[in-house]
Design a protein around this motif. Sequence first.
Motif, PDB file in Angstrom:
ATOM      1  N   LEU A 119       0.736  -1.108  -0.198  1.00 31.72           N
ATOM      2  CA  LEU A 119       0.090  -0.048  -0.056  1.00 31.72           C
ATOM      3  C   LEU A 119       0.891   1.243  -0.101  1.00 31.72           C
ATOM      4  CD1 LEU A 119      -2.868   1.039   0.069  1.00 31.72           C
ATOM      5  CD2 LEU A 119      -2.761   0.631   2.404  1.00 31.72           C
ATOM      6  N   ARG A 120       1.907   1.354   0.901  1.00 36.67           N
ATOM      7  CA  ARG A 120       2.859   2.254   0.758  1.00 36.67           C
ATOM      8  C   ARG A 120       3.547   2.604  -0.436  1.00 36.67           C
ATOM      9  NH1 ARG A 120       4.143   0.874   6.771  1.00 36.67           N
ATOM     10  NH2 ARG A 120       2.914   2.497   7.853  1.00 36.67           N
ATOM     11  N   HIS A 121       4.052   1.464  -1.038  1.00 37.40           N
ATOM     12  CA  HIS A 121       4.684   1.372  -2.226  1.00 37.40           C
ATOM     13  C   HIS A 121       3.826   1.986  -3.256  1.00 37.40           C
ATOM     14  CE1 HIS A 121       7.902  -0.721  -5.004  1.00 37.40           C
ATOM     15  NE2 HIS A 121       7.838   0.497  -5.148  1.00 37.40           N
ATOM     16  N   ALA A 122       2.798   1.484  -3.558  1.00 33.68           N
ATOM     17  CA  ALA A 122       1.705   2.274  -4.520  1.00 33.68           C
ATOM     18  C   ALA A 122       1.501   3.280  -4.254  1.00 33.68           C
ATOM     19  CB  ALA A 122       0.562   1.306  -4.185  1.00 33.68           C
ATOM     20  N   ARG A 123       1.282   4.001  -3.329  1.00 29.45           N
ATOM     21  CA  ARG A 123       1.219   5.322  -2.964  1.00 29.45           C
ATOM     22  C   ARG A 123       2.179   6.160  -3.097  1.00 29.45           C
ATOM     23  NH1 ARG A 123       0.363   8.238   2.697  1.00 29.45           N
ATOM     24  NH2 ARG A 123       2.452   7.501   3.113  1.00 29.45           N
ATOM     25  N   GLU A 124       3.446   5.805  -3.097  1.00 30.16           N
ATOM     26  CA  GLU A 124       4.831   6.276  -3.467  1.00 30.16           C
ATOM     27  C   GLU A 124       4.857   6.584  -5.029  1.00 30.16           C
ATOM     28  OE1 GLU A 124       9.342   5.124  -3.486  1.00 30.16           O
ATOM     29  OE2 GLU A 124       8.220   5.251  -1.484  1.00 30.16           O
ATOM     30  N   GLU A 125       4.695   5.182  -5.600  1.00 28.40           N
ATOM     31  CA  GLU A 125       4.735   5.115  -7.043  1.00 28.40           C
ATOM     32  C   GLU A 125       3.487   5.945  -7.539  1.00 28.40           C
ATOM     33  OE1 GLU A 125       6.802   3.927  -9.158  1.00 28.40           O
ATOM     34  OE2 GLU A 125       7.854   2.785  -7.541  1.00 28.40           O
ATOM     35  N   LEU A 126       2.341   6.275  -7.264  1.00 28.29           N
ATOM     36  CA  LEU A 126       1.206   6.828  -7.899  1.00 28.29           C
ATOM     37  C   LEU A 126       1.379   8.387  -7.688  1.00 28.29           C
ATOM     38  CD1 LEU A 126      -1.782   4.584  -6.879  1.00 28.29           C
ATOM     39  CD2 LEU A 126      -1.082   5.154  -9.210  1.00 28.29           C
ATOM     40  N   SER A 127       2.320   8.922  -6.412  1.00 24.87           N
ATOM     41  CA  SER A 127       2.343  10.389  -6.067  1.00 24.87           C
ATOM     42  C   SER A 127       2.627  11.125  -7.418  1.00 24.87           C
ATOM     43  CB  SER A 127       3.108  10.557  -4.930  1.00 24.87           C
ATOM     44  OG  SER A 127       4.386  10.137  -5.166  1.00 24.87           O
ATOM     45  N   ASP A 128       3.652  10.558  -8.415  1.00 31.74           N
ATOM     46  CA  ASP A 128       4.310  11.532  -9.326  1.00 31.74           C
ATOM     47  C   ASP A 128       3.190  11.828 -10.304  1.00 31.74           C
ATOM     48  OD1 ASP A 128       6.802  11.544  -8.064  1.00 31.74           O
ATOM     49  OD2 ASP A 128       7.591  10.032  -9.388  1.00 31.74           O
ATOM     50  N   ALA A 129       1.965  11.170 -10.263  1.00 27.41           N
ATOM     51  CA  ALA A 129       0.965  11.179 -11.436  1.00 27.41           C
ATOM     52  C   ALA A 129      -0.316  11.781 -10.591  1.00 27.41           C
ATOM     53  CB  ALA A 129       0.607   9.780 -11.899  1.00 27.41           C
ATOM     54  N   GLU A 130      -0.078  12.562  -9.614  1.00 19.42           N
ATOM     55  CA  GLU A 130      -1.289  12.980  -8.857  1.00 19.42           C
ATOM     56  C   GLU A 130      -2.224  13.736  -9.453  1.00 19.42           C
ATOM     57  OE1 GLU A 130      -2.093  15.371  -4.718  1.00 19.42           O
ATOM     58  OE2 GLU A 130      -0.130  15.050  -5.297  1.00 19.42           O
ATOM     59  N   ALA A 131      -1.828  14.408 -10.570  1.00 15.09           N
ATOM     60  CA  ALA A 131      -2.565  15.287 -11.408  1.00 15.09           C
ATOM     61  C   ALA A 131      -3.233  14.765 -12.619  1.00 15.09           C
ATOM     62  CB  ALA A 131      -1.751  16.661 -11.928  1.00 15.09           C
ATOM     63  N   GLU A 132      -2.972  13.463 -12.833  1.00 11.61           N
ATOM     64  CA  GLU A 132      -3.548  12.645 -13.973  1.00 11.61           C
ATOM     65  C   GLU A 132      -4.742  11.731 -13.607  1.00 11.61           C
ATOM     66  OE1 GLU A 132      -0.016  10.542 -15.478  1.00 11.61           O
ATOM     67  OE2 GLU A 132       1.003  12.283 -15.237  1.00 11.61           O
ATOM     68  N   PHE A 133      -5.146  10.982 -14.596  1.00 12.42           N
ATOM     69  CA  PHE A 133      -6.014  10.080 -14.473  1.00 12.42           C
ATOM     70  C   PHE A 133      -5.535   8.523 -14.391  1.00 12.42           C
ATOM     71  CE2 PHE A 133      -8.555  13.686 -15.135  1.00 12.42           C
ATOM     72  CZ  PHE A 133      -9.696  13.517 -14.620  1.00 12.42           C
ATOM     73  N   VAL A 134      -6.071   7.521 -13.635  1.00 11.63           N
ATOM     74  CA  VAL A 134      -5.222   6.526 -13.566  1.00 11.63           C
ATOM     75  C   VAL A 134      -5.466   5.526 -14.961  1.00 11.63           C
ATOM     76  CG1 VAL A 134      -5.201   4.186 -12.267  1.00 11.63           C
ATOM     77  CG2 VAL A 134      -5.460   6.215 -11.061  1.00 11.63           C
ATOM     78  N   GLY A 135      -4.500   5.342 -15.337  1.00 11.98           N
ATOM     79  CA  GLY A 135      -4.551   4.473 -16.572  1.00 11.98           C
ATOM     80  C   GLY A 135      -4.877   5.217 -18.254  1.00 11.98           C
ATOM     81  N   THR A 136      -4.882   6.348 -18.196  1.00 17.32           N
ATOM     82  CA  THR A 136      -5.297   7.330 -19.297  1.00 17.32           C
ATOM     83  C   THR A 136      -4.183   7.157 -20.403  1.00 17.32           C
ATOM     84  OG1 THR A 136      -4.906   9.386 -18.339  1.00 17.32           O
ATOM     85  CG2 THR A 136      -7.199   8.483 -18.567  1.00 17.32           C
ATOM     86  N   GLY A 137      -2.687   7.217 -20.039  1.00 19.14           N
ATOM     87  CA  GLY A 137      -1.839   6.969 -20.821  1.00 19.14           C
ATOM     88  C   GLY A 137      -2.166   5.982 -21.721  1.00 19.14           C
ATOM     89  N   SER A 138      -2.778   4.954 -21.644  1.00 20.29           N
ATOM     90  CA  SER A 138      -2.819   3.776 -22.409  1.00 20.29           C
ATOM     91  C   SER A 138      -3.855   3.927 -23.449  1.00 20.29           C
ATOM     92  CB  SER A 138      -3.309   2.813 -21.484  1.00 20.29           C
ATOM     93  OG  SER A 138      -4.713   2.774 -21.048  1.00 20.29           O
ATOM     94  N   GLY A 139      -4.561   5.151 -23.245  1.00 21.45           N
ATOM     95  CA  GLY A 139      -5.701   5.286 -24.267  1.00 21.45           C
ATOM     96  C   GLY A 139      -6.842   4.284 -24.071  1.00 21.45           C
ATOM     97  N   LEU A 140      -6.896   3.343 -23.254  1.00 23.20           N
ATOM     98  CA  LEU A 140      -7.660   2.285 -23.079  1.00 23.20           C
ATOM     99  C   LEU A 140      -8.662   2.473 -21.874  1.00 23.20           C
ATOM    100  CD1 LEU A 140      -8.651  -0.612 -24.079  1.00 23.20           C
ATOM    101  CD2 LEU A 140      -6.823  -1.585 -22.535  1.00 23.20           C
ATOM    102  N   VAL A 141      -8.083   2.855 -20.725  1.00 24.26           N
ATOM    103  CA  VAL A 141      -8.908   2.613 -19.383  1.00 24.26           C
ATOM    104  C   VAL A 141      -8.562   3.864 -18.683  1.00 24.26           C
ATOM    105  CG1 VAL A 141      -9.118   0.199 -19.550  1.00 24.26           C
ATOM    106  CG2 VAL A 141      -7.345   1.214 -18.375  1.00 24.26           C
ATOM    107  N   SER A 142      -9.671   4.144 -17.794  1.00 27.35           N
ATOM    108  CA  SER A 142      -9.323   5.440 -16.870  1.00 27.35           C
ATOM    109  C   SER A 142     -10.095   4.822 -15.774  1.00 27.35           C
ATOM    110  CB  SER A 142      -9.930   6.508 -17.202  1.00 27.35           C
ATOM    111  OG  SER A 142      -9.674   7.431 -16.222  1.00 27.35           O
ATOM    112  N   PHE A 143      -9.365   4.756 -14.494  1.00 30.78           N
ATOM    113  CA  PHE A 143      -9.807   4.497 -13.461  1.00 30.78           C
ATOM    114  C   PHE A 143     -10.275   5.676 -12.544  1.00 30.78           C
ATOM    115  CE2 PHE A 143      -7.347   0.090 -13.082  1.00 30.78           C
ATOM    116  CZ  PHE A 143      -8.078  -0.423 -14.216  1.00 30.78           C
ATOM    117  N   GLY A 144     -10.014   6.894 -13.204  1.00 32.50           N
ATOM    118  CA  GLY A 144     -10.568   7.984 -12.469  1.00 32.50           C
ATOM    119  C   GLY A 144      -9.304   8.786 -12.025  1.00 32.50           C
ATOM    120  N   PRO A 145      -9.406  10.009 -11.233  1.00 32.35           N
ATOM    121  CA  PRO A 145      -8.284  10.490 -10.649  1.00 32.35           C
ATOM    122  C   PRO A 145      -7.273   9.984  -9.763  1.00 32.35           C
ATOM    123  CG  PRO A 145     -10.328  11.878 -10.508  1.00 32.35           C
ATOM    124  CD  PRO A 145     -10.778  10.507 -10.816  1.00 32.35           C
TER     125      PRO A 145
END
Length: 169
Positions: free
Chosen positions: A118-144
């Motif tokens: 959980l801590r590692h995931a939060r750390e990894e996601l923190s750099d993308a805080e202003a983005e939407f989860v998965g949208t770089g793929s052009g396939l899915v978005s799990f939201g902000p």
Amino acid sequence: MRLCETDGWQAARHRYARVLAETADCGMPGLTQGAAALVALVPVMRGDALPRPGDFDGLDAGPYRPRLTPLLLAASGDSERARQALSTVPRPPHDLLQEALWYGLARAAASVGHLPVLRHAREELSDAEAEFVGTGSGLVSFGPVRRHLAAAGTAIEAHASGHRRPTPH
């Protein structure tokens, strides 16, 4: 994905089904193996719950299986096996679905109290805080990402203090 962001899952659901059917034999491993499982996660991950039993029956998770297994085990109520799977899960590759896979791991880790992931995931996601989860793929978005980081932080606080309370996602 864009339709899902603007009009919601219900509006996008049929278009996703059509695109997955049209690309089933395209020869692109990212679409022919595992994409349907990621698309099935969209409404779950945009909400607050774990997947329901049966949501993934008959879907090939393809290369995403190792990173989706902990989430599916947690959803089935097998917390111990979910914790074991989280302890050995390989880190998501640095690709366009990295944030989506990290968030799936974070949701699983939050549900079974696996603080290291959980801590590692939060750390990894923190750099993308202003983005939407998965949208770089052009396939899915799990939201902000911001929303998911807040949920991870709440879960970390709850588990670290020994008071497991429901965590909003």
